[in-house]
Design an enzyme around this catalytic site. Structure first.
Site, mmCIF file in Angstrom:
data_model
loop_
_atom_site.group_PDB
_atom_site.id
_atom_site.type_symbol
_atom_site.label_atom_id
_atom_site.label_comp_id
_atom_site.label_asym_id
_atom_site.label_seq_id
_atom_site.Cartn_x
_atom_site.Cartn_y
_atom_site.Cartn_z
ATOM 1 N N GLU A 9 1.009 -1.184 -0.032
ATOM 2 C CA GLU A 9 0.146 0.050 0.107
ATOM 3 C C GLU A 9 0.900 1.282 -0.146
ATOM 4 O O GLU A 9 0.881 2.020 -0.733
ATOM 5 C CB GLU A 9 -0.881 -0.227 1.105
ATOM 6 C CG GLU A 9 -1.859 1.079 1.603
ATOM 7 C CD GLU A 9 -2.408 1.199 2.821
ATOM 8 O OE1 GLU A 9 -3.410 1.918 2.856
ATOM 9 O OE2 GLU A 9 -1.932 0.565 3.728
ATOM 10 N N HIS A 10 1.537 1.317 1.078
ATOM 11 C CA HIS A 10 2.448 2.578 1.110
ATOM 12 C C HIS A 10 4.180 2.001 0.989
ATOM 13 O O HIS A 10 4.392 1.143 1.705
ATOM 14 C CB HIS A 10 2.436 3.161 2.427
ATOM 15 C CG HIS A 10 1.165 3.733 3.016
ATOM 16 N ND1 HIS A 10 0.585 2.772 3.765
ATOM 17 C CD2 HIS A 10 0.377 4.462 2.719
ATOM 18 C CE1 HIS A 10 -0.916 3.304 4.007
ATOM 19 N NE2 HIS A 10 -0.630 4.553 3.406
#
Length: 433
Positions: free
Chosen positions: A318-319
């Protein structure tokens, strides 16, 4: 070659946990389908200890709650929402409607129609996640969604005033103090007190994500978002203290939040682990961050930046925070991530809270096939066609007849035949009338 200095728990344990989540969610959704508001109330009492006369806040209640929020908090909410709104408008401007003439009298077009009702899920339970209100509600409103239903749970039996303020300032049309699977299911299938929506967006825990997964198809969803993930990419110049702080910044979201470091430096890896162990005992959110790091934290040492970027793409997290000498290389070298945070001056927390890009991002490998929430998720890109030139009608009619008969679709072929007959007098041997 990759050396793993810290392992996560075996995937089999995670899979077993998800199976239990799926079973629970299936039962809750089925119950809410059958019993509606009564079931919603029972689950809210069970999971959140919350059972007011009405889960929906009236305008008067919302205004009273907003008035109780400190002025600085309101000012900060407005500033952040301005950033989110501006970025969403830039995204909308990048989308183009068009109409082109491909043949004489043949006009093909594309237009964007917003969904007519969207649900915004704003997580709570423990933390008042005001930022999720910005991301889900503002983006929908910029897209032109006329009805946005926003749900957030109470926090330990109390109304999360700052979150309610963020929901109102973002433009929510309905604000409900309702959380978890019961909120997602109510928005999706509808109850006596809540009309259903067409699409649900927003992050959440494993139960919320699973509810969205099971309801997808009956309604649209943004993506599978949750639990949160962070991947830090570091070379030998990275500061282990910064690596450790940023890993823990996401681990505090919940006990199942993966935090992973990939580095070309064994020294950076070892010092980062030491810094995590030094910082973690004093964190106010240790009860979440500690099990997240213990069970889902990983540290990998690789030989080169080529291996670093290749392994990062395998994670498809995700990040992805890039703490290297040339962080913008990641834009060229990586293809599978929710969002990139380039350089030491750009932390994942900026994206979560204040910078203006959307923080609802793909997790559990979904970055392999989708990006995060954006204004386009609330738009249906539709097409239209018009043929008003007789020559083109005849050309396309004859072509349609031949192409359809190759596929043995006689009904399709006859529709084409009729257009050619109307436009150019072609015979219809199959029409015996």
């Amino acid at each position: 070659m990759s050396e793993i200095l810290k392992h996560a728990v075996p995937k089999a344990e995670v899979t077993a946990s998800l199976a239990q989540v799926r079973e629970t969610v299936t039962g809750v959704i089925a119950d809410i389908r059958e019993r509606g508001d009564a079931a919603v109330r029972e689950y809210s009492e069970k999971f959140d200890k919350w059972s007011p006369d009405s889960f929906r806040l009236s305008d008067e209640e919302v205004e009273k709650i907003v008035a109780s929020v400190p002025e600085q908090v309101i000012a900060d909410i407005r500033f952040v929402q301005d950033q989110v709104r501006a970025f969403a408008r830039h995204q909308l401007d990048s989308l183009r409607e068009f109409e082109v003439e491909t043949l004489p009298g043949v006009r093909l077009g594309q237009k964007h129609i917003p969904v007519q009702a969207a649900g915004a899920y704003i997580p709570g339970g423990r933390y008042p996640l005001t930022a999720s209100a910005h991301m889900t509600i503002i983006t929908a409103k910029v897209a032109g969604v006329p009805r946005v239903v926003a749900c957030t749970p109470p926090i330990r039996g109390e109304i999360p005033a700052a979150t309610v303020a963020a929901m109102r300032l973002a433009g929510a049309d309905e604000i409900w103090l309702l959380g978890g699977v019961q909120a997602v299911a109510a928005m999706a299938v509808g109850t006596d007190s809540m009309r259903p929506v067409n699409l649900i967006a927003g992050p959440g825990n494993a139960y919320v994500a699973e509810a969205k997964r099971q309801l997808f198809g009956e309604i649209g969803i943004d993506l599978f978002a949750g639990p949160t993930e962070i991947l830090v990419l570091a070379d030998e110049q990275a500061d282990p203290f910064v690596c450790a702080v940023d890993l823990l910044s996401q681990a505090e979201h919940g006990p199942d939040s993966p935090a992973v470091l990939i580095t070309t430096s064994r020294e950076v890896a070892e010092k980062t682990i030491a810094e995590v162990e030094r910082i973690l005992p004093g964190m106010p959110t240790r009860d979440f961050a500690e099990p997240a790091w213990r069970d889902h934290g990983q540290v990998h040492v690789v030989d080169s930046l080529d291996e670093l970027y290749a392994l990062a793409d395998e994670f498809a997290f995700e990040h992805v925070e890039v703490l290297t000498a040339e962080p913008r290389l990641a834009l060229e070298r990586m293809t599978q991530y929710g969002a990139l945070f380039l350089g030491e001056g750009t932390c994942v927390s900026f994206g979560d809270k204040v910078i203006g890009t959307n923080h609802v991002l793909p997790t559990r490998g979904a970055a392999r096939y989708t990006g995060g929430l954006w204004v386009g998720k609330y738009l249906k890109t539709v097409t239209y066609q018009e043929v008003n030139d007789t020559g083109s009608q005849a050309l396309l009619g004859r072509l349609c007849g031949r192409a359809s008969r190759v596929e043995l679709f006689e009904g399709h072929a006859r529709s084409g035949d009729v257009r050619a007959a109307k436009a150019a007098g072609d015979e219809l041997p199959w029409n015996t009338a």
